[in-house]
Design an enzyme around this catalytic site. Structure first.
Site, short mmCIF file in Angstrom:
data_model
loop_
_atom_site.label_atom_id
_atom_site.label_comp_id
_atom_site.label_asym_id
_atom_site.label_seq_id
_atom_site.Cartn_x
_atom_site.Cartn_y
_atom_site.Cartn_z
N SER A 85 0.83 -1.20 0.00
CA SER A 85 0.00 0.00 0.00
C SER A 85 0.86 1.25 0.00
O SER A 85 1.99 1.24 0.52
CB SER A 85 -0.93 0.01 1.22
OG SER A 85 -1.80 1.13 1.19
N ASP A 86 0.33 2.30 -0.59
CA ASP A 86 1.05 3.57 -0.60
C ASP A 86 0.04 4.71 -0.62
O ASP A 86 -1.02 4.60 -1.26
CB ASP A 86 1.97 3.69 -1.81
CG ASP A 86 2.90 4.89 -1.70
OD1 ASP A 86 3.88 4.80 -0.95
OD2 ASP A 86 2.63 5.91 -2.36
N GLN A 87 0.36 5.78 0.08
CA GLN A 87 -0.51 6.95 0.11
C GLN A 87 0.24 8.18 -0.39
O GLN A 87 1.38 8.42 0.04
CB GLN A 87 -1.06 7.22 1.51
CG GLN A 87 -2.04 8.38 1.57
CD GLN A 87 -2.56 8.63 2.98
OE1 GLN A 87 -1.91 9.28 3.78
NE2 GLN A 87 -3.74 8.09 3.28
#
Length: 221
Positions: A85-87
Site C-alpha cells: 500500500s502507498d498513500q
C-alpha cells in the site's frame, strides 16, 4: 530484508493457509489490518518511494503499492497473500510526502490551509502461487481550515506528525485542522482502505469471514 511478526489480538484466529503478509512497516497500516482479526506477518518492502519525473500523484500511489507487494512477494517462499500500500497527498497536482521534520511540516500545512487536498491510497494484493495481482486506489478529498501560523505551530508541537503524508493525523488531534472530509471509506485517510483491501483479499482467495468462521473465533473488536 526485515521480517517481524505482527502483534494482533490474542483473540485473533490461528494462522490458516494462505499466509497473510503486510508489505509495510507503517504502524498505522498495521493497526488497521489488526481490525480484521486475522494474524499476519510484517515485511519491509525496501523500495525507492520517490515519485518519477512528470508522474501524476495517483499514478505514483498505484505504482508504489504494486512495487511494494511484488518486492515482498519475491521473498516469500510459501503460499502468501501480500498486501502492498502507498498513500500520496495531492495538492493541485503537487505531491506532498512525509515531511520528516517541523519546518517541512509547517510549510506543507501553510500550503494546504484553505485548500482541498486529495489523498490517494493505493492497495495491491499479490499471491504469487496463483499468479494473482490486483491494484486499486481509494481517494479522499480533505478541505483544510484557513489556519494561522500560530495554530499550525501549536498543532505540530503537540502531535509531531512528521511521518504522515500531508502532516496531519486525522485519527488524532489533526482532525481540528480539517473543515470537511469526503470519502467512501473512513479508513482510507489513515493509510489502508479496508473496504478495498478486503475485496482484493477475497478475490485472491482469502475470505476474511470464512477464515474466522473456520477458526470458530470472533474478529478483533
Amino acid at each position: 530484508m526485515h521480517n517481524a511478526p505482527s502483534t494482533p489480538s490474542p483473540h485473533a484466529a490461528p494462522l490458516l493457509s494462505p499466509r497473510l503478509v503486510l508489505g509495510s512497516t507503517s504502524p498505522y497500516r498495521r493497526e488497521l489490518l489488526v481490525r480484521l482479526g486475522l494474524p499476519f506477518d510484517v515485511a519491509s518492502p525496501e523500495v525507492d518511494e520517490r515519485p518519477l519525473q512528470d508522474e501524476a500523484p495517483l499514478q505514483t500511489a498505484l505504482r508504489l503499492a504494486t512495487w511494494k507487494a511484488r518486492a515482498v512477494a519475491q521473498r516469500c517462499e510459501d503460499d502468501a497473500v501480500v498486501i502492498g500500500s502507498d498513500q500520496v497527498a495531492d495538492l493541485n497536482g503537487m505531491v506532498l510526502g512525509k515531511p520528516g521534520d517541523h519546518a517541512r511540516a509547517k510549510a506543507q500545512l501553510q500550503a494546504m490551509r484553505g485548500q482541498t487536498v486529495h489523498f490517494h491510497t493505493a492497495v495491491c494484493v499479490k499471491r504469487a502461487a496463483t499468479g494473482f495481482e490486483q491494484t486499486q486506489v481509494s481517494t479522499v478529498s480533505v478541505r483544510f481550515r484557513a489556519l494561522s501560523d500560530e495554530a499550525i505551530d501549536t498543532y505540530l508541537r503537540l502531535e509531531q506528525p512528521y511521518d504522515c503524508a500531508g502532516s496531519a493525523k486525522c485519527e488524532g488531534l489533526g482532525i481540528v485542522l480539517l473543515e470537511r472530509i469526503d470519502s467512501d471509506d473512513p479508513t482510507t485517510l489513515v493509510g489502508l482502505p479496508l473496504i478495498v483491501t478486503t475485496g482484493l483479499l477475497q478475490d485472491a482467495g482469502l475470505d476474511v469471514l470464512g477464515q474466522l468462521g473456520q477458526a470458530g473465533l470472533p474478529p478483533q473488536t
